[in-house]
Structures are given as structure tokens and as C-alpha cells.
Design a protein around this motif. Structure first.
Motif, short mmCIF file in Angstrom:
data_model
loop_
_atom_site.label_atom_id
_atom_site.label_comp_id
_atom_site.label_asym_id
_atom_site.label_seq_id
_atom_site.Cartn_x
_atom_site.Cartn_y
_atom_site.Cartn_z
N PHE A 248 0.93 -1.21 -0.15
CA PHE A 248 -0.06 -0.07 0.00
C PHE A 248 0.95 1.09 -0.04
O PHE A 248 1.78 1.50 0.92
CB PHE A 248 -0.83 -0.09 1.09
N ASP A 249 0.83 2.03 -0.92
CA ASP A 249 1.67 3.30 -1.17
C ASP A 249 0.56 4.35 -0.54
O ASP A 249 -0.02 5.07 -1.30
CB ASP A 249 1.97 3.57 -2.50
N GLU A 250 1.07 4.86 0.74
CA GLU A 250 -0.23 5.79 1.21
C GLU A 250 0.27 7.09 0.42
O GLU A 250 -0.77 7.87 0.59
CB GLU A 250 0.47 5.83 2.80
N LYS A 251 1.43 7.49 0.42
CA LYS A 251 1.72 8.87 -0.18
C LYS A 251 1.12 9.10 -1.39
O LYS A 251 0.26 9.98 -1.74
CB LYS A 251 3.30 9.10 -0.12
N ALA B 269 -1.68 7.25 -2.49
CA ALA B 269 -3.12 7.52 -2.24
C ALA B 269 -3.56 8.82 -2.04
O ALA B 269 -4.45 9.53 -2.28
CB ALA B 269 -3.71 6.51 -1.18
N GLU B 270 -2.38 9.43 -0.84
CA GLU B 270 -2.97 10.79 -0.70
C GLU B 270 -3.07 11.68 -1.65
O GLU B 270 -3.91 12.59 -1.82
CB GLU B 270 -1.89 11.10 0.39
N ALA C 255 -4.79 12.71 3.69
CA ALA C 255 -4.16 11.65 4.47
C ALA C 255 -5.09 10.68 5.35
O ALA C 255 -4.66 9.47 5.36
CB ALA C 255 -3.16 12.48 5.47
N ALA D 230 -6.51 8.42 2.72
CA ALA D 230 -5.33 7.25 2.44
C ALA D 230 -5.24 6.30 3.60
O ALA D 230 -5.37 5.09 3.34
CB ALA D 230 -4.12 7.84 2.23
N ARG D 231 -5.29 6.83 4.86
CA ARG D 231 -5.28 5.67 6.02
C ARG D 231 -6.38 4.88 5.81
O ARG D 231 -6.37 3.70 6.31
CB ARG D 231 -5.07 6.53 7.37
N TYR E 29 -8.50 3.90 3.45
CA TYR E 29 -8.24 2.90 2.42
C TYR E 29 -7.31 1.85 2.80
O TYR E 29 -7.52 0.69 2.42
CB TYR E 29 -7.95 3.52 1.14
N LYS E 30 -6.09 2.14 3.54
CA LYS E 30 -5.29 1.16 3.97
C LYS E 30 -5.88 0.04 4.68
O LYS E 30 -5.80 -1.14 4.64
CB LYS E 30 -4.17 1.71 4.88
#
Ligand SMILES: Nc1nc2c(ncn2[C@@H]2O[C@H](COP(=O)(O)OP(=O)(O)OP(=O)(O)O)[C@@H](O)[C@H]2O)c(=O)[nH]1
Ligand SMILES: [Zn+2]
Length: 201
Positions: free
Chosen positions: A16-19, A21-22, A46, A49-50, A52-53
Motif C-alpha cells: 500500500f503506497d500511502e503517499k 493514495a494521499e 491523509a 489514504a489511511r 483505504y489502507k
């Protein structure tokens, strides 16, 4: 984070690429005409993104990670857990579909069973991915067959799809029911017994 899972026919997926997604959520906000820098939205990319994680956490889990506890109890009659909450995401529109799953199996001749909570965890592994209801139902049934080697499995899923209620055709309350039946549960008498237990309120 556990190893990425190879999804059936979908190849290896990455972490998972949080940055990323953000950034995507920020772009989406701009695309709908919002100002992602206004106070109320500043933290939103942010947060989303969290979120969706968490919502897609099943992408990094395998069924064998959760069907860990098995016992040989010698119980060879049907075990059925009803009304397991399903919170999943439609892969076409990325909006929720929600409802319940009923999961039953007839243990192997040796009576290999699993903890009841593990059936609910198994539902989550597959629900917490971009999904369609048919695949969710099939994956639960097939993974149970593979790991517990039971004599039969029945999975019935009943969900309301937000993509049918909050947008598009806008029909609130329509329920989709899907089933997957394997092994001895295909026998009409056994299947009917399971279905009457599932449908009894
Ligand atoms: N079979 C199945 N279809 C689904 C599921 N979730 C959503 N859909 C459907 O996927 C279809 C996608 O159809 P498209 O015509 O490509 O998309 P669309 O223009 O947004 O369709 P509408 O929802 O009719 O507005 C829709 O009919 C949805 O109702 C699911 O779990 N299973
Ligand atoms: Zn949809």
C-alpha cells in the motif's frame, strides 16, 4: 505488513503506497472543484489514504493466515455461522456494499473444524478488498474447501450495494443474494436443511 498476496488471475500486487493514495485524493478533490487547502479538507487526503489502507487490508492477508486454529473434534455434522457482518467495497464504483454472510460446512470425516470466529475473519479477508459479491462468495467457499477439506460448504451472502442506492439507478433497499455450494452440501436434502436454517429468523 505481511507479504503481498497473489490474487487469482490478477498477478502480484505491491504494498500500500500511502503517499500515492494521499496525492490521488488531493487530485480528486481538485477535480470535483474543491479546495484541498481549505481548513476542513487539509488533513482529508491523509485521512482517506489511511482509511483505504484499513478498508483494503484484506489485500495483504491470506485465508490461511486466519484459518489457523483447527481442531479434530470428531464432529461430523453441519456447523453454520449466520449473520456475519459484511462490509465490502464494490470494485466498479469503490463505494460500500454491506450486509451479511452465512457460512456453513460439514467437517471432514476426521472432524477437522476451525474456531467459529475464524469464519468471520475469513469473510473479512475477502470483503476488505475491491470486490464483486459473486467473487466474494466463491472465494470464501473455495478457501474453506481447500484449507479445512470439509465434506461440503455453503456460503450465502446478502448485501445492499450503495452503488445502486446512492447513485446510478438509485434503488434503496434492493438486496442481492449470492450463494456458493460445494461437496455434499450440493445434495438437495442437505442443501435444503442448510437453507432453512439460514432463512429462519
Ligand atoms: N454482478 C455484480 N455487479 C455489480 C456488483 N457491484 C456492482 N455491480 C454492477 O456493476 C455494473 C457496472 O455497470 P456499468 O454500466 O459499467 O457502470 P455504470 O454506468 O456506473 O452502471 P449503473 O450502476 O447502471 O449506472 C452496475 O450494473 C452495478 O450495479 C457486484 O458485486 N456484482
Ligand atoms: Zn458498484
Amino acid at each position: 505488513m505481511t507479504d503481498p498476496v497473489t490474487l487469482d488471475g490478477e498477478g502480484q500486487i505491491g504494498e500500500f503506497d500511502e503517499k500515492r493514495a494521499e496525492n490521488a485524493v488531493r487530485e480528486l478533490l481538485i477535480a470535483v472543484g474543491e479546495d484541498p487547502d481549505r481548513e476542513g479538507l487539509r488533513e482529508t487526503p491523509a485521512r482517506v489514504a489511511r482509511a483505504y489502507k484499513e478498508i483494503f487490508a484484506g489485500l495483504w492477508q491470506k485465508p490461511e493466515d486466519v484459518l489457523t486454529t483447527t481442531f479434530d473434534l470428531g464432529h461430523d455434522e453441519m456447523v453454520l455461522v449466520k449473520d456475519i457482518e459484511v462490509l465490502s467495497s464494490c470494485e466498479h464504483h469503490l463505494v460500500p456494499f454491506v450486509g451479511v454472510a452465512h457460512v456453513g460446512y460439514i467437517p471432514s470425516v476426521e472432524g477437522k473444524i476451525t474456531g467459529l470466529s475464524k469464519l468471520a475473519r475469513l469473510v473479512d479477508v475477502y470483503a476488505r478488498r475491491p470486490q464483486v459479491q459473486e467473487r466474494l462468495t466463491t472465494q470464501i467457499a473455495d478457501s474453506l474447501m481447500e484449507i479445512l477439506e470439509p465434506r461440503g460448504v455453503i456460503v450465502v451472502v446478502e448485501c445492499e450495494h450503495m452503488c445502486m442506492s446512492m447513485r446510478g439507478v438509485r434503488k434503496v433497499g434492493a438486496k442481492t443474494i449470492t450463494s456458493a455450494v460445494r461437496g455434499q452440501l450440493r445434495d438437495p436434502a442437505t442443501r435444503n436443511e442448510a437453507m432453512s436454517l439460514i432463512m429462519a429468523r
